[in-house]
Structure formats: C-alpha cells, structure tokens
Motif scaffolding. Structure first.
Motif, PDB file in Angstrom:
ATOM      1  N   THR A   1       0.924  -1.229   0.000  1.00  0.00           N
ATOM      2  CA  THR A   1      -0.053   0.001  -0.062  1.00  0.00           C
ATOM      3  C   THR A   1       0.756   1.369  -0.100  1.00  0.00           C
ATOM      4  OG1 THR A   1      -1.671  -1.109   1.300  1.00  0.00           O
ATOM      5  CG2 THR A   1      -2.003   1.033   1.188  1.00  0.00           C
ATOM      6  N   GLU A   2       0.706   2.190  -0.922  1.00  0.00           N
ATOM      7  CA  GLU A   2       1.417   3.254  -1.078  1.00  0.00           C
ATOM      8  C   GLU A   2       0.459   4.544  -0.941  1.00  0.00           C
ATOM      9  OE1 GLU A   2       5.002   1.929  -4.139  1.00  0.00           O
ATOM     10  OE2 GLU A   2       3.092   2.713  -4.864  1.00  0.00           O
ATOM     11  N   VAL A   3       0.786   5.578  -0.186  1.00  0.00           N
ATOM     12  CA  VAL A   3       0.190   6.536  -0.192  1.00  0.00           C
ATOM     13  C   VAL A   3       0.857   7.893  -0.659  1.00  0.00           C
ATOM     14  CG1 VAL A   3      -0.921   8.579   1.423  1.00  0.00           C
ATOM     15  CG2 VAL A   3      -0.999   6.056   1.948  1.00  0.00           C
ATOM     16  N   SER A   4       0.307   8.467  -1.885  1.00  0.00           N
ATOM     17  CA  SER A   4       0.997   9.464  -2.463  1.00  0.00           C
ATOM     18  C   SER A   4       0.065  10.666  -2.877  1.00  0.00           C
ATOM     19  CB  SER A   4       1.448   8.922  -4.246  1.00  0.00           C
ATOM     20  OG  SER A   4       0.346   8.534  -4.491  1.00  0.00           O
ATOM     21  N   GLU A   5       0.761  11.757  -3.331  1.00  0.00           N
ATOM     22  CA  GLU A   5       0.186  12.943  -4.130  1.00  0.00           C
ATOM     23  C   GLU A   5       0.865  13.258  -5.162  1.00  0.00           C
ATOM     24  OE1 GLU A   5       0.551  16.059  -0.888  1.00  0.00           O
ATOM     25  OE2 GLU A   5       2.983  15.812  -1.156  1.00  0.00           O
ATOM     26  N   ASP A   6       0.501  14.515  -5.751  1.00  0.00           N
ATOM     27  CA  ASP A   6       0.960  14.734  -7.016  1.00  0.00           C
ATOM     28  C   ASP A   6       2.502  15.008  -7.026  1.00  0.00           C
ATOM     29  OD1 ASP A   6      -1.500  15.071  -7.972  1.00  0.00           O
ATOM     30  OD2 ASP A   6      -1.735  17.138  -7.839  1.00  0.00           O
TER      31      ASP A   6
END
Length: 522
Positions: free
Chosen positions: A272-277
């Motif tokens: 599981t990866e949490v990212s933003e722009d």
C-alpha cells in the motif's frame, strides 16, 4: 530530444527520494538504566554516568521475577542520547515502543511527550515538535506497579517491568498512514470467500494529515502472490488539516490460494502506497492470508470448510535468565520447539505477544488464540473498563492481518461472580465485534458453573478444566464435555487448559497421584 531527456532526468531526480519515504531505525542500543524513581531523570542535563548500560530488550525483573515469588514492582528509568539531522519541513518523527510494562511516560529534551497505559501492545508517540538538529535526550519512565485501572490486576505470572521489547524511530511524511492508530500497521485486510470461491478483500487504510492545510492523497494498493500481481486498486482521499480518515477499498482475487494451516500456509503480500502529486509519501508491505475458519458445535473447527484437528499448548512470552526480554531469535527458537512437538494450534497467554510470534505462526501454519490480560480480577470502575477496551482495540488493530489468529480472547479465569464481571466481558465482546466481525470472541472460563453468566458473553467458550489434577479423574473429561454439549448443543467450546503440574527436579518411585497444594510435583 535534449529537452525531453532533461525533462526525464528532472522527473527521475524528483521521484527518487520517494523510494525511501519511510525510514525506520532501531534504537535498541545505547541506553542507560536505573531501577528506582529518580525525580530529575527527565532533564537533559541530569548526570546518569553511574547508571547501568543496557541494550534492549531489557527487563528489570529478569532475576527477581523468574521464580514466581515476590519481585520488584515499581518505577525504572531509561535514558538515551540521540543525534539527529535537521528534519525537512514536511517530515514527522515517531517513537515506536513494541512493548513496555505497565505505564510508560516519554520525555524528549525534558518535554513530556505522552503516556501509555498497558503492558503488552505496540504504541507510538509523535516527537516532531520536541526534537532538534544535533544532540537530543530521550528519557522513559516505566512503572510495573499494580494500577487499579490497568489489566492485569491478577494472575499467576510475572509482570516483567521495563522496555522488554524493542524501540525504534520512524521518520516519514506529515501526511500518510496514521501511525497513532492504536499501534496498527495502518492497513487492515479481511478476506471472505463468496459463492464462486473467490476471495473478497476488504482493505481499510488509516490515514492522518498532520499538515496545517489540506492534503489530497492517493492510496494505491497492490496484492502479490509469490511476486505476481493479482490485484491492483487506487482511490483518492481529501483530508483537512489535522484530520484522520479510514479509507475502504474492495477487490476480488479469482482462484485464491488458501492459507491452509500446516498443509499449505500460503501468504499474500499487500503493498500500500500513499502519494500525492509531488510523489510518494509512505509505503507499507504487509503479509496476509485468505482462509475461512468456522466453529461448529457438532463438527468442530473447520478450516476452509474441512474439519481440522487442533492440538497444542499454552505459551507464555518469557525465558529463564531474560524474563520477558526475549529477542526475535528467542521467539523463533520457541516456535522451532513447537514444530518438534507437532502442534497445530497455540494459545498465546495471557496477553498480546510480540509480532514475531504471530509472524512465525503465519508462516508455519499454526492456529493462534490470542487474548488481552483481563485475568483473575476486574475492577468495577469506568477507568478499568476504558483501559480494557483500549487493550482489546490494540490487540485487534495490531494483529488483524494475521491469518493464524482464529479468535480474540476477552480474558482468563476471572474469579468473582458479581454481575459486573459478566457486564464487563459483554462490553469487551461488543468492542471486539465492532473492530472485527470476521473472527469470533472467546473467554477462558474456570472455577464456577459451566454456564455461569460470565462464560456466556463471548461467542465461544474456552474451558480451563484440570481433570485428574485439582479434582475428579482425567477419564471423566469426555463425559463432562458430552454433557455440556447435550445441554448447550449450539454453543461451540474448546478446552483451553488441562493437564497437571510437573517438575523435572521432583522424582518419586512408585508414582502416585500428586497433591497440587503440596508443592511436590513429580
């Protein structure tokens, strides 16, 4: 072409740090310790040169707590110097304690960070605001005295005080997984089989935004089986400043390979990866398994729809010479011995164990009962109820991904019979079901009638029945079990403790029946 190449290089240069979005460092080395309550020990300028140098895991009862007699119960202090680089503007820093008993207060550079009540679960503190570039001082006060609101209030085992499991430092982004969610890994996976025998996954990711502004996050989830991707999901989340959120995703694995106990303990990995722009913020990898477990009052335990014989032992988390300060190697060696015994199930008593125990059970295919330390005595107070419920939530959130865990234990052998006992167990049962309705609850009962109200609050009953030891004959156990099943034909139950005491140092010829209170147990 040159412009395109430069653009690609810029992208690569920006994205590269994302691969190390989270950094975890062990803090087990370099502590000093004093087994007494030292008033000024939290101050950075306190002189600790005469203190004992220790490496974690460490307990201050390794010697006096080994024989089950009287041992020190009180405060001890740990101190550690920590050299840190300056944090980036969007970094957060957490201290993780894998286990400390029973009350833990944490200070960084003299500032009180927080307190945790309970001796057997992982907990974390955000220390970002208290640290500085350069030398820092961590001071930890641990107190294993009897506290009226913290289970266990009784029991025939030592409450080993100290930082008896590891401590680590986690550096990650200021938006991402919620590291303050009851010590959880941040991702909870439950799997059920539908009518087509497909695995239906429910994936809950706990998120936190510690920024002063809004965070627009993307949660990408992938499931792998032996390196092959079998599922990919993605979902966005918008969090206000300071907000926490539980984001749910659902997916299906066609033709899943089941975790099948000793026969085939297959594990998937969920990434599981949490990212933003701007790139990756955080990433976790968690093993899990797909299996069904049913408790049928007539057919027994069914693993993936088939009867499964369960035989094993109760296991405490302690060793001669080190007490509860067991290393991962110690725990793995214990499970090697369990393998030699041929167990198919183990009850981890009477408290949550270190994560290595559950991991070993997962990969070896050993079924696990695990429980909170509501043992022997309960207090009819709101503070006790609140803390016991907290310990249930910690147990479940930290261990929900382990396919080896087949039931959540609410407690063991509470002797009182007043109505508040059953009421407290009912409340804990409701908390457990709220946290995880895919596994049943169980309570280990003894010493009163089989159908005492406190024994009927959990979905399963575990009976601690020592036929041939305290009373009756061992041969009568089967007759007793048949009798209970006849009266309560729909109530699944198990024998969670039985047997007799025995000492290798006691020999007798000819052998005879032992008198338990005598202390002579050949």
């Amino acid at each position: 072409m040159r412009a395109l190449l430069m653009a690609l290089m810029a992208v690569l240069t920006f994205v590269a740090p994302a691969a190390v979005a989270r950094q975890t460092s062990s803090l087990n080395a370099g502590w000093v310790f004093k087994r007494e309550d030292v008033a000024a020990a939290a101050r950075p300028d306190f002189d600790d040169k005469t203190w004992l140098k220790v490496t974690l895991p460490h307990t201050f009862n390794a010697g006096d707590g080994a024989d089950g007699g009287t041992y020190y119960r009180g405060a001890g202090w740990y101190r550690k110097a920590l050299d840190l680089k300056a944090l980036a503007a969007r970094d957060r820093l957490y201290l993780q304690f894998d286990g400390a008993a029973l009350v833990t207060e944490v200070f960084v550079n003299g500032a009180r960070i927080g307190r945790h009540d309970g001796g057997y679960s992982t907990f974390r503190f955000d220390i970002t605001s208290a640290v500085k570039a350069g030398q820092n001082l961590i001071a930890v006060r641990v107190d294993n005295a009897a506290w009226p609101h913290i289970a266990p209030l009784g029991g025939d085992f030592t409450i080993f005080g100290g930082l008896y499991r590891g401590v680590s430092l986690i550096q990650t982004s200021d938006a991402g997984f919620d590291l303050l969610d009851h010590g959880s890994p941040g991702v909870a996976v439950t799997a059920t089989l539908n009518a087509r025998r497909e695995a239906q996954l429910n994936i809950v990711t706990s998120l936190r935004n510690s920024r002063k502004g809004t965070a627009n996050l993307i949660v990408r989830t992938r499931v792998f089986s032996e390196g092959r991707e079998v599922l990919a999901l993605s979902k966005g989340a918008r969090l206000r400043a300071g907000q926490t959120l539980q984001l749910t995703q659902a997916g299906i694995i066609v033709r899943p390979r089941l975790w099948n106990g000793r026969i085939d303990p297959h594990l998937y990995n969920i990434v599981t990866e949490v990212s933003e722009d701007r790139g990756l913020l955080d990433r976790v990898v968690i093993p899990f398994g797909v299996r069904t477990v049913e408790f049928d009052a007539n057919r027994g335990l069914l693993l993936n729809g088939q009867p499964y014989a369960v035989h094993g032992v109760n296991l405490h988390a302690s060793r001669s010479g080190v007490g509860a300060a067991m290393t991962n190697t110690d725990i793995s060696e214990d499970f090697d011995m369990l393998d030699e015994l041929g167990v198919t199930g183990v009850r981890l008593v009477h408290y949550p164990h270190a994560q290595r125990a559950y991991e070993e059970a997962d990969r070896r295919g050993i079924l696990i009962l695990t429980e909170v330390p509501v043992n022997s005595v309960v207090a009819d107070t709101q503070s006790f109820r609140t803390n016991a419920a907290q310990q249930v939530r910690e147990l479940i959130r930290q261990n929900i991904n382990h396919p080896s865990v087949i039931a959540w234990g609410l407690g063991n052998e509470v002797y009182a019979t007043e109505p508040h006992v059953a009421n407290i167990l009912m409340e804990l049962n409701n908390v457990a079901i709220e946290e995880d309705d895919t596994r049943p609850t169980i309570y280990a009962h003894c010493c009163q009638a089989d159908n005492d109200p406190k024994a009927m609050q959990s979905q399963l009953i575990g009976f601690n029945r020592y036929f041939g030891w305290y009373a009756d004959e061992f041969a009568k156990m089967g007759t007793w079990a048949d009798g209970f099943h006849k009266v309560f034909p729909e109530k699944p139950f198990a024998v969670t403790e039985y047997g007799a005491g025995g000492s290798a140092g006691h020999q007798q010829e000819p052998a005879g029946r032992t008198d338990p209170p005598s202390g002579w147990h050949p």
